[in-house]
Write a protein that holds these residues in place. Structure first.
Motif, short mmCIF file in Angstrom:
data_model
loop_
_atom_site.label_atom_id
_atom_site.label_comp_id
_atom_site.label_asym_id
_atom_site.label_seq_id
_atom_site.Cartn_x
_atom_site.Cartn_y
_atom_site.Cartn_z
N GLU A 71 1.38 19.33 0.93
CA GLU A 71 1.27 18.82 2.17
C GLU A 71 2.57 18.69 3.20
O GLU A 71 2.55 19.15 4.35
CB GLU A 71 0.81 17.11 1.96
CG GLU A 71 0.43 16.66 3.40
CD GLU A 71 -0.69 17.44 3.99
OE1 GLU A 71 -0.96 17.18 5.39
OE2 GLU A 71 -1.42 18.03 3.29
N ALA A 72 3.66 18.32 2.27
CA ALA A 72 4.78 18.52 3.32
C ALA A 72 5.15 19.90 3.69
O ALA A 72 5.48 19.95 4.74
CB ALA A 72 6.13 17.87 2.20
N PRO A 73 5.07 21.04 2.90
CA PRO A 73 5.22 22.31 3.53
C PRO A 73 4.20 22.71 4.48
O PRO A 73 4.71 23.33 5.54
CB PRO A 73 5.18 23.23 2.25
CG PRO A 73 5.42 22.39 1.25
CD PRO A 73 4.83 21.20 1.62
N ASP A 133 -1.92 28.69 3.12
CA ASP A 133 -2.58 27.74 2.57
C ASP A 133 -1.64 27.16 1.50
O ASP A 133 -1.87 27.34 0.16
CB ASP A 133 -3.96 28.29 2.03
CG ASP A 133 -4.75 27.25 1.29
OD1 ASP A 133 -4.31 25.88 1.42
OD2 ASP A 133 -5.79 27.59 0.92
N PHE A 134 -0.90 26.29 1.55
CA PHE A 134 0.05 25.62 0.70
C PHE A 134 -0.70 24.98 -0.52
O PHE A 134 -0.34 24.90 -1.42
CB PHE A 134 1.00 24.82 1.36
CG PHE A 134 2.08 25.64 2.16
CD1 PHE A 134 3.04 26.25 1.54
CD2 PHE A 134 1.97 25.46 3.68
CE1 PHE A 134 3.98 26.91 2.25
CE2 PHE A 134 2.98 26.26 4.16
CZ PHE A 134 3.93 27.05 3.71
N SER A 176 0.81 -1.15 -0.03
CA SER A 176 -0.03 -0.20 0.06
C SER A 176 0.81 1.04 -0.11
O SER A 176 2.09 1.28 0.54
CB SER A 176 -0.67 0.09 1.35
OG SER A 176 -0.21 0.06 2.25
N PRO A 177 0.46 2.41 -0.72
CA PRO A 177 1.32 3.61 -0.72
C PRO A 177 1.39 4.31 0.87
O PRO A 177 0.46 4.30 1.58
CB PRO A 177 0.52 4.40 -1.59
CG PRO A 177 -0.88 3.89 -1.96
CD PRO A 177 -0.94 2.59 -1.25
N ALA A 178 2.38 4.77 0.96
CA ALA A 178 2.83 5.32 2.18
C ALA A 178 3.74 6.33 2.18
O ALA A 178 4.77 6.19 1.44
CB ALA A 178 3.26 4.33 3.41
N ILE A 179 3.71 7.60 2.95
CA ILE A 179 4.63 8.51 2.97
C ILE A 179 4.77 8.98 4.57
O ILE A 179 3.81 9.09 5.31
CB ILE A 179 4.46 9.72 2.37
CG1 ILE A 179 4.41 9.60 0.55
CG2 ILE A 179 5.27 10.88 2.56
CD1 ILE A 179 4.10 10.61 -0.07
#
Length: 172
Positions: free
Chosen positions: A115-117, A146-147, A22-25
Motif C-alpha cells: 500500500e505505501a509504495p 500493481d504493488f 483503533s488502528p491507524a496509519i
C-alpha cells in the motif's frame, strides 16, 4: 433495553478516558531522499537516431525510524541505452514518513510493501519524468505498477520455498 453508555464501554476502540485505540496509519511527509541523473554521452546523444532500450528496476524498503514512525522508500533505477552508448541513468530514492498507531505487526508488512509504495509511486513517477525531461529527453512516463499483486506473488513464492524446504528429500 441497553443504554448507550454500556454499549460504548463494550466497544474496545472507545476507552472511558477518551483514548482512541483503533488502528491507524497516516502519511506524515513524502520527499526525495536521494537522486542522481547522469547524461554521460552529452552532447552527442542528442544526435542519435536509434530508439533506446530502457531498463527499470524497483526496490522497496521500510525502516523503523522512531516510536510509531516508519520510513518507506521506493528506489527506482532507470538506464537508457542505444547502440551508440548510454543515453542517461537516473537513480531515485523517494520516501514517505508514515505514522503508525495500534496496528498489529502482521499487518505492517503488507502495508509497507504494497500500500505505501502505491501511495508514493505517482509522485516518484513525476520526479523521474521531470528529471528525464530536464536532462533534454522526452519525459519518461513509468507504467503503473500493481504493488499489491507483486506483494502477493512474493508471499506465495516465499510460502512455496518454505513448503519445499519442509518437504522430505529423497526416499526412505
Amino acid at each position: 433495553m441497553a443504554d448507550e453508555t454500556s454499549a460504548d464501554i463494550n466497544n474496545p476502540a472507545l476507552q472511558p478516558n477518551g483514548e482512541d485505540t483503533s488502528p491507524a496509519i497516516g502519511l506524515i511527509s513524502q520527499y526525495v531522499k536521494d537522486m542522481s541523473f547522469e547524461n554521460p554521452s552529452a552532447p552527442t546523444v542528442y544526435q542519435w537516431q536509434d530508439a533506446p532500450q530502457i531498463d527499470v528496476q524497483f526496490n522497496i524498503a521500510a525502516d523503523n525510524v522512531g516510536e510509531n514512525l516508519f520510513e518507506v522508500s521506493l528506489k527506482i533505477d532507470v538506464t537508457s541505452k542505444a547502440d551508440q552508448g548510454t543515453m542517461f541513468v537516473i537513480e531515485l530514492k523517494y520516501a514517505g514518513l508514515f505514522g503508525v498507531r495500534n496496528v498489529p505487526d502482521d499487518q505492517l508488512q503488507p502495508f509497507f510493501l504494497a500500500e505505501a509504495p502505491r501511495i508514493l509511486f505517482p509522485f516518484a513517477r513525476r520526479v523521474v519524468a521531470d528529471a528525464v525531461r530536464d536532462g533534454g529527453f522526452a519525459p519518461l512516463l513509468l507504467e503503473p505498477i500493481d504493488f499489491h499483486g507483486l506483494f502477493m506473488q512474493q508471499m506465495q513464492q516465499v510460502e512455496a520455498e518454505q513448503a519445499g524446504a519442509a518437504a522430505p528429500v529423497g526416499q526412505a
